[in-house]
Design a protein around this motif. Sequence first.
Motif, PDB file in Angstrom:
ATOM      1  N   PRO A 102       0.822  -1.215   0.000  1.00 60.80           N
ATOM      2  CA  PRO A 102       0.000   0.000   0.000  1.00 60.80           C
ATOM      3  C   PRO A 102       0.859   1.269   0.000  1.00 60.80           C
ATOM      4  O   PRO A 102       1.884   1.345   0.668  1.00 60.80           O
ATOM      5  CB  PRO A 102      -0.796  -0.118   1.309  1.00 60.80           C
ATOM      6  N   GLY A 103       0.411   2.234  -0.801  1.00 62.27           N
ATOM      7  CA  GLY A 103       1.125   3.504  -0.885  1.00 62.27           C
ATOM      8  C   GLY A 103       2.308   3.477  -1.834  1.00 62.27           C
ATOM      9  O   GLY A 103       3.077   4.438  -1.887  1.00 62.27           O
ATOM     10  N   THR A 104       2.485   2.368  -2.563  1.00 64.39           N
ATOM     11  CA  THR A 104       3.586   2.259  -3.518  1.00 64.39           C
ATOM     12  C   THR A 104       3.049   1.732  -4.847  1.00 64.39           C
ATOM     13  O   THR A 104       1.980   1.128  -4.890  1.00 64.39           O
ATOM     14  CB  THR A 104       4.686   1.295  -3.032  1.00 64.39           C
ATOM     15  N   PRO A 105       3.807   1.900  -5.922  1.00 64.98           N
ATOM     16  CA  PRO A 105       3.397   1.370  -7.219  1.00 64.98           C
ATOM     17  C   PRO A 105       3.920  -0.050  -7.456  1.00 64.98           C
ATOM     18  O   PRO A 105       4.312  -0.411  -8.555  1.00 64.98           O
ATOM     19  CB  PRO A 105       4.028   2.364  -8.191  1.00 64.98           C
ATOM     20  N   VAL A 106       3.928  -0.877  -6.401  1.00 65.04           N
ATOM     21  CA  VAL A 106       4.443  -2.243  -6.477  1.00 65.04           C
ATOM     22  C   VAL A 106       3.273  -3.226  -6.507  1.00 65.04           C
ATOM     23  O   VAL A 106       2.396  -3.170  -5.644  1.00 65.04           O
ATOM     24  CB  VAL A 106       5.350  -2.568  -5.265  1.00 65.04           C
ATOM     25  N   THR A 107       3.274  -4.115  -7.507  1.00 62.64           N
ATOM     26  CA  THR A 107       2.283  -5.191  -7.546  1.00 62.64           C
ATOM     27  C   THR A 107       2.967  -6.483  -7.975  1.00 62.64           C
ATOM     28  O   THR A 107       3.935  -6.468  -8.734  1.00 62.64           O
ATOM     29  CB  THR A 107       1.134  -4.894  -8.536  1.00 62.64           C
ATOM     30  N   LEU A 108       2.469  -7.563  -7.441  1.00 68.45           N
ATOM     31  CA  LEU A 108       2.906  -8.903  -7.829  1.00 68.45           C
ATOM     32  C   LEU A 108       1.652  -9.707  -8.093  1.00 68.45           C
ATOM     33  O   LEU A 108       0.676  -9.582  -7.353  1.00 68.45           O
ATOM     34  CB  LEU A 108       3.690  -9.570  -6.703  1.00 68.45           C
ATOM     35  N   ASP A 109       1.690 -10.527  -9.122  1.00 68.28           N
ATOM     36  CA  ASP A 109       0.572 -11.431  -9.339  1.00 68.28           C
ATOM     37  C   ASP A 109       1.039 -12.629 -10.139  1.00 68.28           C
ATOM     38  O   ASP A 109       2.106 -12.608 -10.755  1.00 68.28           O
ATOM     39  CB  ASP A 109      -0.614 -10.748 -10.013  1.00 68.28           C
ATOM     40  N   GLY A 110       0.239 -13.674 -10.065  1.00 69.05           N
ATOM     41  CA  GLY A 110       0.619 -14.879 -10.777  1.00 69.05           C
ATOM     42  C   GLY A 110      -0.263 -16.050 -10.446  1.00 69.05           C
ATOM     43  O   GLY A 110      -1.366 -15.888  -9.922  1.00 69.05           O
ATOM     44  N   ALA A 111       0.257 -17.244 -10.752  1.00 64.62           N
ATOM     45  CA  ALA A 111      -0.518 -18.472 -10.628  1.00 64.62           C
ATOM     46  C   ALA A 111       0.278 -19.550  -9.906  1.00 64.62           C
ATOM     47  O   ALA A 111       1.509 -19.559  -9.936  1.00 64.62           O
ATOM     48  CB  ALA A 111      -0.906 -18.969 -12.010  1.00 64.62           C
ATOM     49  N   HIS A 112      -0.472 -20.450  -9.261  1.00 67.96           N
ATOM     50  CA  HIS A 112       0.076 -21.642  -8.622  1.00 67.96           C
ATOM     51  C   HIS A 112      -0.541 -22.860  -9.294  1.00 67.96           C
ATOM     52  O   HIS A 112      -1.684 -22.798  -9.745  1.00 67.96           O
ATOM     53  CB  HIS A 112      -0.333 -21.736  -7.147  1.00 67.96           C
ATOM     54  N   ALA A 113       0.184 -23.962  -9.281  1.00 62.49           N
ATOM     55  CA  ALA A 113      -0.375 -25.219  -9.770  1.00 62.49           C
ATOM     56  C   ALA A 113       0.226 -26.378  -8.995  1.00 62.49           C
ATOM     57  O   ALA A 113       1.436 -26.402  -8.751  1.00 62.49           O
ATOM     58  CB  ALA A 113      -0.092 -25.392 -11.259  1.00 62.49           C
ATOM     59  N   LEU A 114      -0.611 -27.298  -8.566  1.00 63.38           N
ATOM     60  CA  LEU A 114      -0.179 -28.543  -7.940  1.00 63.38           C
ATOM     61  C   LEU A 114      -0.465 -29.677  -8.910  1.00 63.38           C
ATOM     62  O   LEU A 114      -1.530 -29.712  -9.533  1.00 63.38           O
ATOM     63  CB  LEU A 114      -0.979 -28.851  -6.668  1.00 63.38           C
TER      64      LEU A 114
END
Length: 166
Positions: A102-114
């Motif tokens: 919060p308050g920053t321009p940082v994002t992470l996203d993605g996927a998991h798979a088992l």
Amino acid sequence: MSRRIEHAATYDRSPQLLHTVLLDEAYWRARVEAVGGPAASLDSVERVDGGVEVRLTQSIPAEHLPSVVRKLRSGDLLVQRIERWGSLDGFSASGSFRASVPGTPVTLDGAHALSGDDASTTSRTTGTAKVAVPLVGAKIEKIIAENIAELLVIEQRFTVAWLAQR
């Protein structure tokens, strides 16, 4: 621009057992306490259609942040993270993650798979780190991707220990 995140882990347990662990609030509570940082919290665990949505906050003390990050933002970082896992389908399950500071321009996203069989499971995580800051964004993305890779190894070790105790 963004930086790719990739991680694979192997467990000597079935996907069914690992999926059951991922649905367990006690597992998430213990994991956040063990590896989430000094101001970490488990914000919610909600069972959804045979899967789970977990919201947690992790913290990174300022003294552990690289200097380039400390120049842009002072103080400890709180990372808000959402992990989602779908229902188990035979020997596989998939999920997603999203994290932000919060308050920053940082994002992470993605996927998991088992995926796996009766005796072992492979967990794969893929995603991206994005920092929308001119000039230094790529450098910070690289640092974040490296730190996420380390965190995923630490979380894997925690999970192996959790499984061994059960």
